[in-house]
Design a protein around this motif. Sequence first.
Motif, PDB file in Angstrom:
ATOM      1  N   ASN A  33      54.096  54.517  40.680  1.00 23.82           N
ATOM      2  CA  ASN A  33      54.662  55.672  41.404  1.00 23.82           C
ATOM      3  C   ASN A  33      54.599  55.474  42.915  1.00 23.82           C
ATOM      4  OD1 ASN A  33      55.550  57.351  39.370  1.00 23.82           O
ATOM      5  ND2 ASN A  33      53.485  58.150  39.034  1.00 23.82           N
ATOM      6  N   GLY A  34      54.635  54.221  43.310  1.00 21.98           N
ATOM      7  CA  GLY A  34      54.668  53.939  44.741  1.00 21.98           C
ATOM      8  C   GLY A  34      53.318  53.966  45.426  1.00 21.98           C
ATOM      9  N   ALA A  35      52.288  54.399  44.712  1.00 24.54           N
ATOM     10  CA  ALA A  35      50.985  54.540  45.366  1.00 24.54           C
ATOM     11  C   ALA A  35      50.063  53.392  44.961  1.00 24.54           C
ATOM     12  CB  ALA A  35      50.357  55.866  44.964  1.00 24.54           C
ATOM     13  N   PRO A  36      49.158  52.973  45.846  1.00 30.20           N
ATOM     14  CA  PRO A  36      48.228  51.916  45.459  1.00 30.20           C
ATOM     15  C   PRO A  36      47.268  52.407  44.375  1.00 30.20           C
ATOM     16  CG  PRO A  36      47.767  52.695  47.689  1.00 30.20           C
ATOM     17  CD  PRO A  36      48.979  53.398  47.235  1.00 30.20           C
ATOM     18  N   ILE A  37      46.861  51.501  43.501  1.00 31.42           N
ATOM     19  CA  ILE A  37      45.864  51.813  42.473  1.00 31.42           C
ATOM     20  C   ILE A  37      44.518  51.341  43.009  1.00 31.42           C
ATOM     21  CG2 ILE A  37      45.124  51.410  40.097  1.00 31.42           C
ATOM     22  CD1 ILE A  37      48.027  50.692  39.427  1.00 31.42           C
ATOM     23  N   LEU A  38      43.654  52.293  43.292  1.00 35.04           N
ATOM     24  CA  LEU A  38      42.342  51.944  43.842  1.00 35.04           C
ATOM     25  C   LEU A  38      41.340  51.834  42.709  1.00 35.04           C
ATOM     26  CD1 LEU A  38      42.256  54.404  46.890  1.00 35.04           C
ATOM     27  CD2 LEU A  38      42.727  51.979  46.931  1.00 35.04           C
ATOM     28  N   LEU A  39      40.631  50.722  42.663  1.00 38.54           N
ATOM     29  CA  LEU A  39      39.609  50.559  41.625  1.00 38.54           C
ATOM     30  C   LEU A  39      38.403  51.443  41.931  1.00 38.54           C
ATOM     31  CD1 LEU A  39      39.602  46.685  41.011  1.00 38.54           C
ATOM     32  CD2 LEU A  39      40.801  48.463  39.745  1.00 38.54           C
ATOM     33  N   ASP A  40      37.772  51.878  40.872  1.00 37.72           N
ATOM     34  CA  ASP A  40      36.592  52.729  41.019  1.00 37.72           C
ATOM     35  C   ASP A  40      35.362  51.831  41.123  1.00 37.72           C
ATOM     36  OD1 ASP A  40      35.321  55.588  39.106  1.00 37.72           O
ATOM     37  OD2 ASP A  40      34.566  54.549  40.887  1.00 37.72           O
ATOM     38  N   PHE A  41      34.729  51.864  42.299  1.00 39.58           N
ATOM     39  CA  PHE A  41      33.584  50.985  42.548  1.00 39.58           C
ATOM     40  C   PHE A  41      32.422  51.273  41.596  1.00 39.58           C
ATOM     41  CE2 PHE A  41      34.506  48.996  46.729  1.00 39.58           C
ATOM     42  CZ  PHE A  41      35.719  49.597  46.965  1.00 39.58           C
ATOM     43  N   THR A  42      32.387  52.486  41.088  1.00 37.19           N
ATOM     44  CA  THR A  42      31.234  52.848  40.240  1.00 37.19           C
ATOM     45  C   THR A  42      31.381  52.338  38.812  1.00 37.19           C
ATOM     46  OG1 THR A  42      32.272  54.957  39.685  1.00 37.19           O
ATOM     47  CG2 THR A  42      30.792  54.930  41.591  1.00 37.19           C
ATOM     48  N   GLN A  43      32.576  51.914  38.452  1.00 37.55           N
ATOM     49  CA  GLN A  43      32.789  51.392  37.095  1.00 37.55           C
ATOM     50  C   GLN A  43      32.280  49.958  37.016  1.00 37.55           C
ATOM     51  OE1 GLN A  43      36.975  51.788  36.273  1.00 37.55           O
ATOM     52  NE2 GLN A  43      36.585  53.394  34.786  1.00 37.55           N
ATOM     53  N   HIS A  44      31.701  49.615  35.869  1.00 37.28           N
ATOM     54  CA  HIS A  44      31.068  48.305  35.692  1.00 37.28           C
ATOM     55  C   HIS A  44      32.060  47.160  35.885  1.00 37.28           C
ATOM     56  CE1 HIS A  44      28.401  45.241  34.177  1.00 37.28           C
ATOM     57  NE2 HIS A  44      29.207  44.965  33.172  1.00 37.28           N
ATOM     58  N   SER A  45      33.171  47.228  35.158  1.00 39.08           N
ATOM     59  CA  SER A  45      34.125  46.118  35.197  1.00 39.08           C
ATOM     60  C   SER A  45      34.761  46.005  36.584  1.00 39.08           C
ATOM     61  CB  SER A  45      35.211  46.309  34.136  1.00 39.08           C
ATOM     62  OG  SER A  45      35.768  47.601  34.247  1.00 39.08           O
ATOM     63  N   SER A  46      35.077  47.140  37.182  1.00 32.33           N
ATOM     64  CA  SER A  46      35.683  47.110  38.525  1.00 32.33           C
ATOM     65  C   SER A  46      34.707  46.528  39.525  1.00 32.33           C
ATOM     66  CB  SER A  46      36.098  48.513  38.954  1.00 32.33           C
ATOM     67  OG  SER A  46      37.080  49.029  38.083  1.00 32.33           O
ATOM     68  N   SER A  47      33.444  46.899  39.397  1.00 31.49           N
ATOM     69  CA  SER A  47      32.463  46.400  40.377  1.00 31.49           C
ATOM     70  C   SER A  47      32.310  44.885  40.259  1.00 31.49           C
ATOM     71  CB  SER A  47      31.117  47.100  40.197  1.00 31.49           C
ATOM     72  OG  SER A  47      30.546  46.735  38.961  1.00 31.49           O
ATOM     73  N   ILE A  48      32.450  44.350  39.044  1.00 33.43           N
ATOM     74  CA  ILE A  48      32.327  42.885  38.872  1.00 33.43           C
ATOM     75  C   ILE A  48      33.465  42.178  39.606  1.00 33.43           C
ATOM     76  CG2 ILE A  48      32.409  40.959  37.228  1.00 33.43           C
ATOM     77  CD1 ILE A  48      31.161  42.816  35.158  1.00 33.43           C
ATOM     78  N   ILE A  49      34.675  42.685  39.387  1.00 32.30           N
ATOM     79  CA  ILE A  49      35.813  41.980  39.992  1.00 32.30           C
ATOM     80  C   ILE A  49      35.810  42.143  41.516  1.00 32.30           C
ATOM     81  CG2 ILE A  49      37.523  43.834  39.719  1.00 32.30           C
ATOM     82  CD1 ILE A  49      39.552  41.627  38.990  1.00 32.30           C
ATOM     83  N   ILE A  50      35.361  43.293  41.989  1.00 30.40           N
ATOM     84  CA  ILE A  50      35.297  43.495  43.435  1.00 30.40           C
ATOM     85  C   ILE A  50      34.236  42.568  44.031  1.00 30.40           C
ATOM     86  CG2 ILE A  50      34.637  45.155  45.228  1.00 30.40           C
ATOM     87  CD1 ILE A  50      35.983  47.303  43.400  1.00 30.40           C
ATOM     88  N   LYS A  51      33.135  42.429  43.308  1.00 28.70           N
ATOM     89  CA  LYS A  51      32.078  41.538  43.780  1.00 28.70           C
ATOM     90  C   LYS A  51      32.593  40.096  43.855  1.00 28.70           C
ATOM     91  CE  LYS A  51      27.161  41.047  43.506  1.00 28.70           C
ATOM     92  NZ  LYS A  51      25.935  41.303  42.830  1.00 28.70           N
ATOM     93  N   PHE A  52      33.388  39.727  42.881  1.00 28.25           N
ATOM     94  CA  PHE A  52      33.978  38.384  42.898  1.00 28.25           C
ATOM     95  C   PHE A  52      34.798  38.163  44.175  1.00 28.25           C
ATOM     96  CE2 PHE A  52      35.946  34.563  41.490  1.00 28.25           C
ATOM     97  CZ  PHE A  52      37.287  34.650  41.833  1.00 28.25           C
ATOM     98  N   GLY A  53      35.516  39.199  44.564  1.00 29.64           N
ATOM     99  CA  GLY A  53      36.356  39.077  45.762  1.00 29.64           C
ATOM    100  C   GLY A  53      35.556  39.041  47.054  1.00 29.64           C
ATOM    101  N   GLU A  54      34.393  39.683  47.042  1.00 31.56           N
ATOM    102  CA  GLU A  54      33.623  39.820  48.279  1.00 31.56           C
ATOM    103  C   GLU A  54      32.509  38.793  48.417  1.00 31.56           C
ATOM    104  OE1 GLU A  54      33.881  44.699  48.833  1.00 31.56           O
ATOM    105  OE2 GLU A  54      32.039  43.753  48.136  1.00 31.56           O
ATOM    106  N   ALA A  55      31.927  38.400  47.285  1.00 31.77           N
ATOM    107  CA  ALA A  55      30.675  37.641  47.349  1.00 31.77           C
ATOM    108  C   ALA A  55      30.906  36.135  47.510  1.00 31.77           C
ATOM    109  CB  ALA A  55      29.853  37.909  46.096  1.00 31.77           C
ATOM    110  N   CYS A  56      29.793  35.445  47.783  1.00 33.18           N
ATOM    111  CA  CYS A  56      29.819  33.994  47.973  1.00 33.18           C
ATOM    112  C   CYS A  56      28.815  33.366  47.011  1.00 33.18           C
ATOM    113  CB  CYS A  56      29.412  33.644  49.401  1.00 33.18           C
ATOM    114  SG  CYS A  56      30.371  34.524  50.641  1.00 33.18           S
ATOM    115  N   ASP A  57      28.945  32.056  46.810  1.00 38.40           N
ATOM    116  CA  ASP A  57      27.987  31.399  45.923  1.00 38.40           C
ATOM    117  C   ASP A  57      26.625  31.352  46.623  1.00 38.40           C
ATOM    118  OD1 ASP A  57      28.841  28.796  47.527  1.00 38.40           O
ATOM    119  OD2 ASP A  57      27.032  28.305  46.384  1.00 38.40           O
ATOM    120  N   PRO A  58      25.558  31.444  45.872  1.00 41.02           N
ATOM    121  CA  PRO A  58      24.229  31.571  46.496  1.00 41.02           C
ATOM    122  C   PRO A  58      23.731  30.277  47.161  1.00 41.02           C
ATOM    123  CG  PRO A  58      24.043  31.508  44.100  1.00 41.02           C
ATOM    124  CD  PRO A  58      25.504  31.509  44.402  1.00 41.02           C
ATOM    125  N   ILE A  59      24.344  29.136  46.850  1.00 36.41           N
ATOM    126  CA  ILE A  59      23.799  27.871  47.375  1.00 36.41           C
ATOM    127  C   ILE A  59      24.447  27.509  48.724  1.00 36.41           C
ATOM    128  CG2 ILE A  59      23.438  25.415  46.899  1.00 36.41           C
ATOM    129  CD1 ILE A  59      23.704  26.191  43.878  1.00 36.41           C
TER     130      ILE A  59
END
Lengths: 346, 460
Positions: free
Chosen positions: A162-188
């Motif tokens: 409907n022309g509007a962006p779909i914002l993921l819900d940060f509080t949802q488990h699956s959404s938080s995983i994918i968002i973390k993937f986009g933001e985070a770095c490898d620990p080494i």
Amino acid sequence: MQSKTENKSGERQKAVIGIQNRSIGSILMRHNASFILIVLCIVSTIISPLFLTKGNVFNLLRQQSTYMIISIGMLTVMLTGGIDLSVSSIAAIGSIMAAIPLKDWGYDTGLGLVSAIAIGVGCCVIIGAINGFLVSYLNMPAFIVTLATSFSIQGVAFILTNGAPILLDFTQHSSSIIIKFGEACDPIFGIPYPVILAAVVVIVFYFIMSYTSFGRLVTAIGSNETAAYLAGINVKRYKFWVYVISGLLSGIAGIIILARAGSATPLTTASDYNLSSIAGVVIGGCSLTGGEGTVGYTVIGVLVIAVLGNIMNLMSLAVYPQMMVKGLIIVLAVLLRSMTSKSMAG
Amino acid sequence: MKRLRLLLACILVVCMVASLIVGCSSGSKQATEQNKNEATSEGATSKSESTSQEAGKTENPTGVAALEALLSMKDNLSLSGIQPLKLNSRANIFKAVPVKQKKDVTIGWCAASLGSTFFENMIGSARDTAKKYGYKLLYENANFNVQTQSTHMETFITKKVDVIVLNAVHINSSLQDIKHAVEAGIPVIVTGPTPTPEDFPVITTILSGSYAPGFQVGEYIAQKFYQKGKVLKVGVVAAQIGMAADSESRPCGFIGGFLHKSAEIAGNPYPSKYDAMYEGYKAWIEFRDKGKLDLSEKGINLVGYGNGGSPDPQGGQKGATDLLTAHPDMDILFVETDPMFPGVEAEIKSHNMVPGKDIVVACAADGLKAAMDAIKQGRLLVTGYNSPLVNGTTIVELIHDMFEEGRDVNNLVANAYTPAQIITPENVDQFYDPNLDVAKPIPFEVPTIDEYNAAHANEK
């Protein structure tokens, strides 16, 4: 029968030609993309001390991860002499079709996340297959087919959202995983995960295009499709599969877009992935008519455009001069490329 | 050797063409600046004609002269929403009014696009209000194509709708179609996104101004953070600087508002807010063209801007990333519009910063629910109110007034800007409705020219 004198002068000529091919000028012409990138990096380091910092380099690579992946897909298509103008739209659909299950269908577990990604990427593969079928089996011009597909997908993207962006819900488990993937770095090493994914894609396709028959035959088809056909190669099948690959990689890029922004928007269909990926591939040495191009130099071509934009932003250069400089450098790189092709052909 | 010469020749040609383009563009800009000082501004009254002549003579016009100088600028993409203090009557322009009173009104709605939350909500609210009155609302989407929109206008004229609502792709290109509609007895109401020239035969234009909310955000930021002797480092993230009125007007307004309020706090106020607006405009143009501007003496250092390409989260991410790398010590990050905020926030986090703690983020539009949630949580400081529900509802209410209440709409203002407000932590609950995607609408009535002039009579 040639005289010894004639043989010796022929060998001397070959030796002279050999020396000419190894001169600095010819080396620079042949590897002009690498040369331009090195010069840009040196100039950027001199202009801004921030350029070579870990933060900036990783940010730059993170930004370019989607462009890199899409460009690899574009390379495979362009090697056959084709083109894919629907990559932006396909990436948008990939992100949207992954976001909808996460946001609206309650896919809140790890398995749900995998399913959502599979749905997103799967849709992109189907679109790539449609492109491939129309271009290879129905012999329709790739330019028109992929342009038309791009328009159609734009409409679908707007209808779905409907022309509007779909914002993921940060509080949802699956959404938080994918968002973390986009933001985070490898620990080494601290390398962002999207960059690692892009690197994996690059390495895999480097091996496919360099060391497998698929890669060699795709290049051969672009060099001379008729000859390839007469040699018994199933040209249609290979051309079909390169569009599927382009769709697949655009879909993967769409998932990264979703992960990084935490949202999916139909406006991604209008973003600059089409032209930027084509420019990167061409700067990297791929011929627009096909038959020439490598994964390694495509990576370099993408980085040339990326470094250019990065250093102008770090310098706080105004928007109008940025557009001018970018266009100028791209024209120069493509000019060098075409001159190299002529010299190699000559 | 021959190839090398050819290469050098090509490079030389390209450089010469580039310098030609750059030289010509800067030359024409200078000529334009000279011309604007001699030109009389549009819609100026006889009183302001003399002041605009004075403006042409003085380098720093003041008071109303400053406003007139702004209105006469050719480079006016960053001044969207600014109007003169007194408007000329439009009563003598034929607009196909008064209309025959009737109940079963058919509205033909020509949309420029339906591809964003704003447009979707605008037409949604129009549809709901039309349903309330039993009106039929037909709509077409031009997808930002001028020719397509022209076809839609002609279609509605052929269908003999009672009124046309035009969300113009490009208003100047629509003039002929508007004239055809009016000649066919169909009045036209425009709903932005850019202002309509006063002499166009439209009832009115309902749109949101971009400058005013930016100005209010600038004032708010100054109120909260300005201290004499302290310099705030500010970066700007916008969608399409150089191309879109919103992307230029909001940051331009922000600078003007900051200068206005900070001068007041410092005990050295401007003679009028128009002086601050004028100075803010000059600062914006210099900032836009040079990429940075240090106004430390005014308490603000504009360190750079990022052009995101699109007013969405990805545009925000793209615009913010290099800016944050180059200037991680920014105090304030001004973002053109809050749909870009999620991307900006993601980039701030990628740079190991916390929005609201390590860096303050301020937006100048639109008041989406997600932005108001961020304000409540302290991640976003302020945003501008720009509810599309106001546009859609107001238009259909105006149509109702025309066709059923006998309202005289012959002399309405050519451009009626929806109320400019900012949403802050202090007032967010007034605008927040968990059932809406956007801010709650504030009732708004389109003024007549006499009402507008009376309301601005005492401003100076």
